[in-house]
Design an enzyme around this catalytic site. Structure first.
Site, mmCIF file in Angstrom:
data_model
loop_
_atom_site.group_PDB
_atom_site.id
_atom_site.type_symbol
_atom_site.label_atom_id
_atom_site.label_comp_id
_atom_site.label_asym_id
_atom_site.label_seq_id
_atom_site.Cartn_x
_atom_site.Cartn_y
_atom_site.Cartn_z
ATOM 1 N N GLY A 187 0.823 -1.205 0.000
ATOM 2 C CA GLY A 187 0.000 0.000 0.000
ATOM 3 C C GLY A 187 0.854 1.251 0.000
ATOM 4 O O GLY A 187 1.788 1.380 0.797
ATOM 5 N N ALA A 188 0.545 2.159 -0.934
ATOM 6 C CA ALA A 188 1.286 3.421 -1.027
ATOM 7 C C ALA A 188 0.325 4.596 -0.972
ATOM 8 O O ALA A 188 0.437 5.543 -1.732
ATOM 9 C CB ALA A 188 2.108 3.462 -2.315
ATOM 10 N N ASP B 126 1.404 -1.873 -4.862
ATOM 11 C CA ASP B 126 0.238 -0.990 -4.854
ATOM 12 C C ASP B 126 -0.400 -1.055 -6.229
ATOM 13 O O ASP B 126 0.292 -1.050 -7.246
ATOM 14 C CB ASP B 126 0.640 0.451 -4.522
ATOM 15 C CG ASP B 126 -0.569 1.315 -4.200
ATOM 16 O OD1 ASP B 126 -0.774 1.611 -3.009
ATOM 17 O OD2 ASP B 126 -1.308 1.681 -5.133
ATOM 18 N N ASN C 260 -4.210 15.779 -0.711
ATOM 19 C CA ASN C 260 -4.228 16.505 0.562
ATOM 20 C C ASN C 260 -3.473 15.781 1.670
ATOM 21 O O ASN C 260 -3.257 16.335 2.737
ATOM 22 C CB ASN C 260 -5.671 16.752 1.009
ATOM 23 C CG ASN C 260 -6.354 15.501 1.529
ATOM 24 O OD1 ASN C 260 -6.098 14.411 1.029
ATOM 25 N ND2 ASN C 260 -7.228 15.656 2.503
ATOM 26 N N ARG C 261 -3.053 14.538 1.430
ATOM 27 C CA ARG C 261 -2.367 13.793 2.487
ATOM 28 C C ARG C 261 -1.235 12.909 1.970
ATOM 29 O O ARG C 261 -0.458 12.382 2.767
ATOM 30 C CB ARG C 261 -3.363 12.931 3.270
ATOM 31 C CG ARG C 261 -4.034 11.863 2.410
ATOM 32 C CD ARG C 261 -5.234 11.268 3.126
ATOM 33 N NE ARG C 261 -5.931 10.278 2.332
ATOM 34 C CZ ARG C 261 -6.764 10.574 1.336
ATOM 35 N NH1 ARG C 261 -6.991 11.825 1.007
ATOM 36 N NH2 ARG C 261 -7.382 9.617 0.667
ATOM 37 N N LYS D 260 0.827 4.641 -8.684
ATOM 38 C CA LYS D 260 1.703 4.946 -7.556
ATOM 39 C C LYS D 260 2.954 4.065 -7.553
ATOM 40 O O LYS D 260 3.941 4.388 -6.918
ATOM 41 C CB LYS D 260 0.936 4.746 -6.243
ATOM 42 C CG LYS D 260 -0.249 5.691 -6.091
ATOM 43 C CD LYS D 260 -1.072 5.366 -4.867
ATOM 44 C CE LYS D 260 -2.260 6.302 -4.762
ATOM 45 N NZ LYS D 260 -3.147 5.969 -3.625
ATOM 46 N N CYS E 157 -2.216 -13.212 15.699
ATOM 47 C CA CYS E 157 -2.200 -12.823 14.295
ATOM 48 C C CYS E 157 -3.326 -11.827 14.055
ATOM 49 O O CYS E 157 -4.140 -11.558 14.947
ATOM 50 C CB CYS E 157 -2.338 -14.047 13.381
ATOM 51 S SG CYS E 157 -4.025 -14.692 13.226
ATOM 52 N N CYS F 124 -34.910 -6.453 0.932
ATOM 53 C CA CYS F 124 -36.265 -5.938 1.107
ATOM 54 C C CYS F 124 -36.262 -4.599 1.832
ATOM 55 O O CYS F 124 -37.107 -3.736 1.570
ATOM 56 C CB CYS F 124 -37.134 -6.950 1.849
ATOM 57 S SG CYS F 124 -36.545 -7.372 3.503
ATOM 58 N N CYS G 71 -7.851 -19.919 16.914
ATOM 59 C CA CYS G 71 -7.794 -19.366 15.560
ATOM 60 C C CYS G 71 -7.625 -20.513 14.559
ATOM 61 O O CYS G 71 -6.732 -21.346 14.697
ATOM 62 C CB CYS G 71 -6.627 -18.384 15.454
ATOM 63 S SG CYS G 71 -6.691 -17.303 14.022
#
Length: 643
Positions: free
Chosen positions: A21-22, A45, A55-56, A69, A163, A178, A442
């Protein structure tokens, strides 16, 4: 601190790090890794850069909008984020992959190449996938999420900490079809209806199943209505077509719903709305901006608001104004973006799509007595937007790198799961807690309650194996009999598996009935589990819309219903449910607690911290880039559930 830095240097320089992820967190993380001395960084990515990212995500600029990216160019291995970092940290190795982390190339062997994996993802499905690959490859994982002023960083090391899936995670809220189609009671219901039913039916894939009512009751007396009313005739005027659609979905369909008196005994009756009731026979001419608006070659810049001279996104439109926007947006789609019709899907950055969905949702809300919303609010609901705070992303990225350093040093005693709070607790905005131990239950054997005489194998695959267990390429066996396999399958087996998918469970070549134990595997994730089948005759359509119930899997914990406003994400339709994750103060959400049996960094004052954090609200908030789940919960209540 200065004395410890040299100790980290060798570990950092020799480490091979994988970033997944970038986005908002990823940009800050890449920058922080580079400045901290990491010299071998790999990035996966699949996104392109949008205006809303700027903006970030400070590695990108206006000129980068539309570019990948992490995509290599044709000539050299090059990508936007990589180039930006190399300008201030030349000489390090940054390897980009423009792809989905769930692609087969990123298998267990690929993950084994790395010393640590750092997640900056935006969805539960991908997080679960990376978690399982890290477990299979025995590679430490550092997870993260932010929304607004809130954030969290968690550490997951096989056999030493829990995990990512050891504790329940919130899932998108589901509503029975519905409710969406017949008895909406919240604005989010209207948004889901407008976005995933009406928009999809009018402008999306015509072959896709849709739960929207598309026929008139007078079909017998009018050959015109025998056909799908959403189909536009070749000689049909666009305004005539728009009014026909308007009258059908907001007028006729409401009258049809009112004919069922039983439904409205305990509900407020909706009011049908017809175009003639709110608009004159001829729409008012557009203002002088219409020519310029129509002249644009950029489809995404076409705007119904601009055509009608409406500028303020904060205005709540009247029913008449919503009706004009609805018809104008539809006209613009068919006159300016006709080539896209049939392939469109809702995009929060598509102004015309947002205008259409806002207007349609508001008209429907007016019919059912639900308060109207302005376009800015509706866009946030439809796009599942919680506005990001860049500083929070930077803080979380720094915490990720700190935990990565501890992992590389194998400093297990120092691992911390850190929660970034909006308001100070114990005079702290960062709350560190010790990780949980691995959950022994798990991936234990599961039970599935299902009507084996009615449910098909494809229902089990789609609703349970893929949607609940998160498997991508599953293999399903009944004893030694192979019922289904996805992925690289021999050609002669494909028709056999396809035929099995359409068969009822009890009629499969190796029948699946009450007491059957199925084995389900995913070779890509190296994940295997057993499912014990329990036959059950009936299910509650409202509470159990899938027609089957999985027991033993970590499920979201419900929170009592509140009166807080709800917000829905991009929902999708199925035969039984429509999903909509609510991203403001939700009324029924999954929860995760940062204080569940964990020790705070300062063990001497645990009770004080617990007492203070009990006052915080329960939250499940999802950003459009990086999602987060935080709860300061009542510990006693949680322990009871835990036991």
């Amino acid at each position: 601190m200065a004395s410890t830095l040299p100790h980290f240097t060798a570990d950092i320089k020799g480490a091979k790090v994988l970033m997944v992820g970038a986005g908002g967190i990823g940009c800050e993380l890449l920058k922080t890794l580079a400045l901290s001395g990491f010299s071998d960084i790999h990035i996966i990515d699949m996104d392109t850069i949008e205006v809303s990212n700027l903006n970030r995500q400070f590695l990108f600029r206006q000129s980068h909008v539309g570019q990948s990216k992490a995509k290599p160019s044709d000539e050299v291995l090059n990508q936007v984020a990589r180039d930006a970092v190399l300008k201030f940290r030349p000489g390090i190795s940054i390897t980009p992959y423009h792809a989905n982390v769930k692609d087969p190339d990123f298998n267990v062997d690929f993950f084994k190449e790395f010393n640590v994996v750092l997640n900056g993802l935006d969805n539960l499905d991908a997080r679960r996938h990376v978690n399982r690959l890290c477990l299979a490859a025995n590679v430490p994982l550092v997870e993260s999420g932010t929304t607004g002023f809130l954030g969290q960083v968690t550490v997951h090391v096989k056999g030493k900490t829990e995990c990512y899936e050891c504790q329940p995670k919130p899932a998108p809220k589901t509503y029975p079809v519905c409710t969406i189609t017949s008895t909406p009671s919240k604005f989010v219901h209207c948004i889901v209806w407008a976005k995933d039913l009406l928009f999809a039916k009018l402008l999306g894939d015509k072959n896709q199943e849709n739960d929207l009512n598309v026929r008139s009751s007078d079909a017998a007396s009018s050959s015109e209505n025998v056909k799908d009313v959403f189909e536009r005739r070749k000689d049909e005027d666009i305004e005539e077509y728009g009014r026909k659609i308007f009258d059908h979905v907001f007028g006729y369909n409401i009258e049809l719903a009112l004919s069922n008196e039983e439904t409205w005994k305990s509900r407020t009756r909706p009011k049908p709305i017809y175009s003639k009731d709110v608009l004159s026979e001829e729409l008012a001419p557009q203002n002088g901006n219409v020519a310029n608006n129509h002249a644009s070659d950029d489809g995404l810049s076409v705007s119904a608001m601009a055509s009608l001279g409406m500028k303020n996104l904060q205005d709540i439109w009247s029913v008449k104004e919503n009706s004009r926007i609805f018809l104008e947006a539809l006209r613009l789609f068919f006159t300016k973006r006709e080539k896209e019709i049939g392939n469109l899907s809702f995009d929060k950055d598509d102004q015309l799509a947002v205008e259409f969905v806002t207007a349609a949702a508001n008209i429907r809300a007016a019919s059912f007595g639900i308060p109207l919303h302005n376009l800015f609010e509706a866009k946030g609901i439809a796009g599942n937007i919680v506005h990001a705070v860049a500083t929070t992303n930077a803080v979380i990225a720094g915490l990720i790198v700190i935990e990565a350093m501890k992992v590389l040093r194998n400093d297990i005693q120092s691992y911390r799961m850190t929660y970034c709070l909006e308001h100070p607790s114990r005079n702290m905005l960062l709350m560190p807690v010790e990780p949980f131990e691995p959950n022994k239950s798990c991936y234990t054997p599961l039970s599935l309650e299902v009507n084996t005489n009615h449910s098909k194998l494809k229902d089990l695959v789609e609703k349970i194996v893929k949607a609940k267990l998160g498997m991508d390429l599953p293999l399903i066996m009944n004893a030694s009999s192979l019922l289904y396999e996805a992925g690289d399958v021999e050609d002669d087996m494909v028709p056999i598996y396809e035929a099995n998918l359409e068969k009822v469970l009890s009629e499969l070549p190796s029948p699946v009935t009450g007491g059957t134990m199925l084995t389900v595997e995913d070779y890509q994730q190296e994940l295997k589990c057993n499912i014990n089948i329990k036959h059950r005759e009936e299910f509650d359509e409202e509470k159990e819309p899938d027609g089957m119930v999985l027991l033993g899997w970590t499920q979201p914990v419900s929170v009592p219903e509140s009166k807080d406003k709800s917000v829905g994400n991009g929902a999708s339709t199925s035969d039984a449910t429509i999903a909509a994750a609510e991203s403001e103060k939700d009324d029924e959400i999954g929860i995760v607690s940062p204080l569940k049996k964990r020790k705070l960094h300062d063990d001497s004052d645990v009770s004080k911290a617990v007492a203070e954090t009990k006052n915080h609200k329960q939250l499940q908030v999802i950003d459009d880039e990086d999602d987060l789940v935080v709860l300061e919960d009542n510990l006693d209540g949680f322990k009871k559930r835990r036991l």
